[in-house]
Design a protein around this motif. Structure first.
Motif, short mmCIF file in Angstrom:
data_model
loop_
_atom_site.label_atom_id
_atom_site.label_comp_id
_atom_site.label_asym_id
_atom_site.label_seq_id
_atom_site.Cartn_x
_atom_site.Cartn_y
_atom_site.Cartn_z
N LYS A 224 -41.97 132.67 140.03
CA LYS A 224 -42.34 131.36 139.48
C LYS A 224 -41.34 130.33 140.00
O LYS A 224 -40.15 130.62 140.14
CB LYS A 224 -42.29 131.37 137.95
CG LYS A 224 -43.21 132.37 137.27
CD LYS A 224 -44.66 131.95 137.33
CE LYS A 224 -45.53 132.93 136.53
NZ LYS A 224 -46.95 132.55 136.60
N PRO A 225 -41.78 129.11 140.25
CA PRO A 225 -40.87 128.10 140.81
C PRO A 225 -39.85 127.59 139.81
O PRO A 225 -40.09 127.60 138.59
CB PRO A 225 -41.82 126.98 141.25
CG PRO A 225 -43.01 127.13 140.35
CD PRO A 225 -43.16 128.60 140.13
N VAL A 226 -38.71 127.16 140.34
CA VAL A 226 -37.76 126.38 139.54
C VAL A 226 -38.41 125.05 139.21
O VAL A 226 -39.11 124.45 140.04
CB VAL A 226 -36.44 126.16 140.33
CG1 VAL A 226 -35.50 125.22 139.58
CG2 VAL A 226 -35.77 127.49 140.61
N VAL B 129 -34.14 121.63 143.98
CA VAL B 129 -35.31 122.34 143.48
C VAL B 129 -36.23 122.71 144.65
O VAL B 129 -36.74 123.83 144.73
CB VAL B 129 -36.06 121.50 142.43
CG1 VAL B 129 -37.39 122.15 142.05
CG2 VAL B 129 -35.19 121.32 141.19
N ALA B 130 -36.42 121.77 145.58
CA ALA B 130 -37.25 122.06 146.75
C ALA B 130 -36.65 123.20 147.58
O ALA B 130 -37.39 124.03 148.13
CB ALA B 130 -37.41 120.80 147.60
N HIS B 131 -35.33 123.22 147.69
CA HIS B 131 -34.68 124.32 148.42
C HIS B 131 -34.97 125.66 147.76
O HIS B 131 -35.34 126.65 148.42
CB HIS B 131 -33.18 124.10 148.50
CG HIS B 131 -32.41 125.34 148.84
ND1 HIS B 131 -32.41 125.90 150.10
CD2 HIS B 131 -31.65 126.16 148.07
CE1 HIS B 131 -31.68 127.00 150.09
NE2 HIS B 131 -31.19 127.17 148.88
N ALA B 132 -34.78 125.74 146.46
CA ALA B 132 -34.98 127.01 145.74
C ALA B 132 -36.41 127.51 145.87
O ALA B 132 -36.65 128.72 145.93
CB ALA B 132 -34.60 126.85 144.28
N ASN B 133 -37.37 126.60 145.92
CA ASN B 133 -38.78 126.96 145.94
C ASN B 133 -39.35 127.08 147.36
O ASN B 133 -40.53 127.40 147.52
CB ASN B 133 -39.60 125.93 145.15
CG ASN B 133 -39.25 125.92 143.68
OD1 ASN B 133 -38.79 126.93 143.13
ND2 ASN B 133 -39.46 124.80 143.02
N HIS B 134 -38.55 126.81 148.37
CA HIS B 134 -39.04 126.80 149.75
C HIS B 134 -39.40 128.22 150.20
O HIS B 134 -38.67 129.17 149.92
CB HIS B 134 -37.96 126.22 150.67
CG HIS B 134 -38.49 125.79 152.00
ND1 HIS B 134 -38.75 126.66 153.03
CD2 HIS B 134 -38.81 124.55 152.47
CE1 HIS B 134 -39.20 125.99 154.08
NE2 HIS B 134 -39.26 124.71 153.77
N PRO B 135 -40.52 128.38 150.90
CA PRO B 135 -40.91 129.73 151.34
C PRO B 135 -39.86 130.43 152.20
O PRO B 135 -39.69 131.65 152.09
CB PRO B 135 -42.19 129.46 152.16
CG PRO B 135 -42.73 128.18 151.64
CD PRO B 135 -41.53 127.36 151.24
N SER C 286 -37.30 134.11 139.77
CA SER C 286 -37.21 132.72 140.20
C SER C 286 -35.91 132.51 140.96
O SER C 286 -35.04 133.39 140.99
CB SER C 286 -37.29 131.76 139.00
OG SER C 286 -37.53 130.44 139.43
N GLY C 287 -35.78 131.34 141.58
CA GLY C 287 -34.56 131.04 142.31
C GLY C 287 -33.37 130.95 141.38
O GLY C 287 -33.42 130.26 140.36
N VAL C 288 -32.27 131.62 141.74
CA VAL C 288 -31.08 131.65 140.90
C VAL C 288 -29.87 131.00 141.58
O VAL C 288 -28.75 131.13 141.13
CB VAL C 288 -30.73 133.08 140.43
CG1 VAL C 288 -31.83 133.61 139.52
CG2 VAL C 288 -30.53 134.01 141.62
N PHE C 289 -30.12 130.29 142.69
CA PHE C 289 -29.08 129.50 143.35
C PHE C 289 -27.82 130.34 143.62
O PHE C 289 -27.89 131.41 144.18
CB PHE C 289 -28.80 128.23 142.55
CG PHE C 289 -29.94 127.25 142.56
CD1 PHE C 289 -30.06 126.32 143.59
CD2 PHE C 289 -30.89 127.24 141.55
CE1 PHE C 289 -31.11 125.40 143.62
CE2 PHE C 289 -31.94 126.32 141.57
CZ PHE C 289 -32.05 125.40 142.60
#
Length: 382
Positions: free
Chosen positions: A202-204, A242-248, A59-62
Motif C-alpha cells: 500500500k502506498p505511503v 512520498v513520491a520517492h517511497a511510492n515510486h516503482p 509499505s515504504g519505511v524510508f
C-alpha cells in the motif's frame, strides 16, 4: 466513529494496546499504523489500525532500511571480511580525492564522509539506483572535509556502504540481506519487493497537518542549510519524499538508504534476530558487535539536521531506551530498535506521513509503555 485497533497482545502487555488505542483515537486523521514488539525472541505485541491497513500490509519505511543494510555490514565485520578502521579506499580505490582516501569504514558508517549529495541532485530513477549513486559520489567533492564533521547522509549512505560491501564480497548488500537475514527469518521487510508480494503493498500517504501543526512549522525558522541538499530537495523540481517511497523503481530495487518495503512485524523481527535467539537460531550479532554499533561515534551537532549526539555505526542511538539500544527511524514516522538490556525488539510503521517527519512523536509514549512492562518482567525474573 474512531479507527478500530486490531491485533493481539500477550498476557501482561495489555497496557501497550491501551496506549496504542489512545494515540489512534486522538489522531485527527487515520495514521494507518502498525506496532509489533518482541520480548526475548517472542512476539508479544501485534497491533494495527487504519481504514486500509492490515497486520501484513507492506509499505515504504524510508530510513528503516539503513538498519537492515548496516546489519549486513556488521555481520561482515564479524566474519572478518570488513574492518571498521580500514580506509574505504582500500576496498574501493576510486573513492579518492579531497581527503576521501583517508576516511575509514567506521567514519563512513557514522556519516562523516561529507558526501551527502551531488550539486545537481538525483531524479527518482537515479535515487533508487545504489550503483549509480556510488559511481557519481566516488569522485565528487564532499560538502566538508571527510572525517572532520558528521551529517546525515539521508539518501546516499546505503549506496556508499553498499559499494564497500560489493567491492569486498562481489555481492550487493540487497543480495546478502536477502540470503543471510530476510529469507532465513521470513521477515516482512524487503530490500527489493518481489512481484509475488505486490498485492500486500500500500502506498505511503501524504501528511495532513492540522492548522496548529502548520503554525508550529512556520514558527520553527529556516531549516539548516544542508538539510535540503541531503534530502535531495535542492534539485529542480525538489524531490517529494512520498513520491520517492511510492515510486516503482524504489520498490523494485530497494535502495539501501531509504527504499525498503515492510511492516512493523518485519522490523521488530529484524531487531529480534539481531540481538537474541529466534526459533533456535543464535543472535546474528555477538554482544561485542552489538555494543560497538550502539556506541556513540559522532558527538556534537549534526551538520545536516542540527541534532546532537546521533549516530553509532550505521544505526541511530536510542537515548530514550537505553545506552545499549540501537535502531533507526524512518521519515514517515516509522521506528525500529533493539535493546539488549531488556530483550526488546520494537517495530512501528505509519503509512500516513507524520508531522513533522522522522520518528513519529507517538513513538515516545509507545516506547515508554513497552519498556515499563519489559522492565517489570526483568525485575520479577530476578
Amino acid at each position: 466513529m474512531g479507527v478500530k485497533v486490531n491485533g493481539t497482545v500477550a498476557a501482561g502487555w495489555e497496557s501497550v494496546r491501551e496506549e496504542f488505542a489512545d494515540f489512534v483515537a486522538a489522531e485527527p486523521h487515520s495514521p494507518e499504523a502498525q506496532l509489533a514488539v518482541h520480548h526475548e525472541g517472542r512476539r508479544v505485541v501485534d497491533l494495527w489500525a487504519g481504514e486500509d491497513t492490515g497486520g501484513d500490509t507492506l509499505s515504504g519505511v524510508f530510513s528503516i532500511t539503513k538498519g537492515a543494510a548496516h546489519l549486513v555490514v556488521a555481520l561482515l565485520v564479524q566474519d572478518g571480511v570488513l574492518e571498521w578502521d580500514r580506509p574505504v579506499s582500500a576496498y574501493w580505490p576510486q573513492f579518492t580525492g579531497d581527503g576521501k582516501e583517508r576516511l575509514t569504514l567506521r567514519q563512513l558508517l557514522s556519516h562523516q564522509s561529507g558526501l551527502i549529495n551531488i550539486p545537481e541532485g538525483f531524479d527518482y530513477d537515479e535515487i533508487a539506483d545504489d550503483a549509480l549513486i556510488a559511481s557519481r559520489l566516488a569522485g565528487a567533492k564532499p560538502y566538508w572535509e571527510p572525517g572532520t564533521a558528521y551529517g546525515y547522509h539521508a539518501f546516499v549512505i546505503g549506496a556508499l556502504t553498499g559499494e564497500v560491501v560489493r567491492r569486498a564480497t562481489g555481492r550487493s548488500v540487497q543480495e546478502l540481506y536477502e540470503e543471510r537475514v530476510r529469507a532465513p527469518y521470513g521477515l516482512d521487510l524487503y530490500m527489493g519487493l518481489p512481484a509475488s508480494e505486490e498485492g500486500r503493498w500500500k502506498p505511503v500517504l501524504e501528511m495532513l497537518p492540522t492548522p496548529e501543526q502548520l503554525a508550529e512549522q512556520a514558527a520553527g525558522g529556516p531549516p539548516p542549510q544542508l538539510l535540503a541538499v541531503a534530502f535531495n530537495g535542492h534539485r529542480e523540481p525538489p524531490m517529494d519524499l512520498v513520491a520517492h517511497a511510492n515510486h516503482p523503481r524504489t520498490r523494485e530495487l530497494g535502495p539501501a538508504s531509504a527504499g525498503a518495503m515492510g511492516s512493523a512485524r518485519g522490523i521488530a523481527g529484524l531487531y529480534a534476530a539481531a540481538i537474541g535467539e529466534v526459533d533456535g537460531r543464535p543472535a546474528l550479532l555477538a554482544a561485542d558487535t552489538a555494543a560497538e554499533v550502539a556506541k556513540l561515534h559522532a558527538p556534537g551537532p549534526d551538520a545536516v539536521t542540527a541534532e546532537p549526539d546521533h549516530f553509532g555505526l550505521g544505526f541511530e542511538q536510542q537515548p530514550a531506551v537505553g545506552p545499549q539500544a540501537f535502531g533507526h527511524s524512518g521519515a514517515a514516522g516509522a521506528l525500529g530498535f533493539a535493546d539488549p538490556a531488556t530483550g526488546i525488539a520494537y517495530g512501528y510503521t505509519r503509512r500516513r506521513f507524520g508531522f513533522p517527519g522522522g520518528a513519529a512523536l507517538e513513538n515516545g509514549r509507545l516506547t515508554a509503555a513497552v519498556l515499563k512492562v519489559a522492565v517489570l518482567k526483568v525485575a520479577r525474573a530476578r
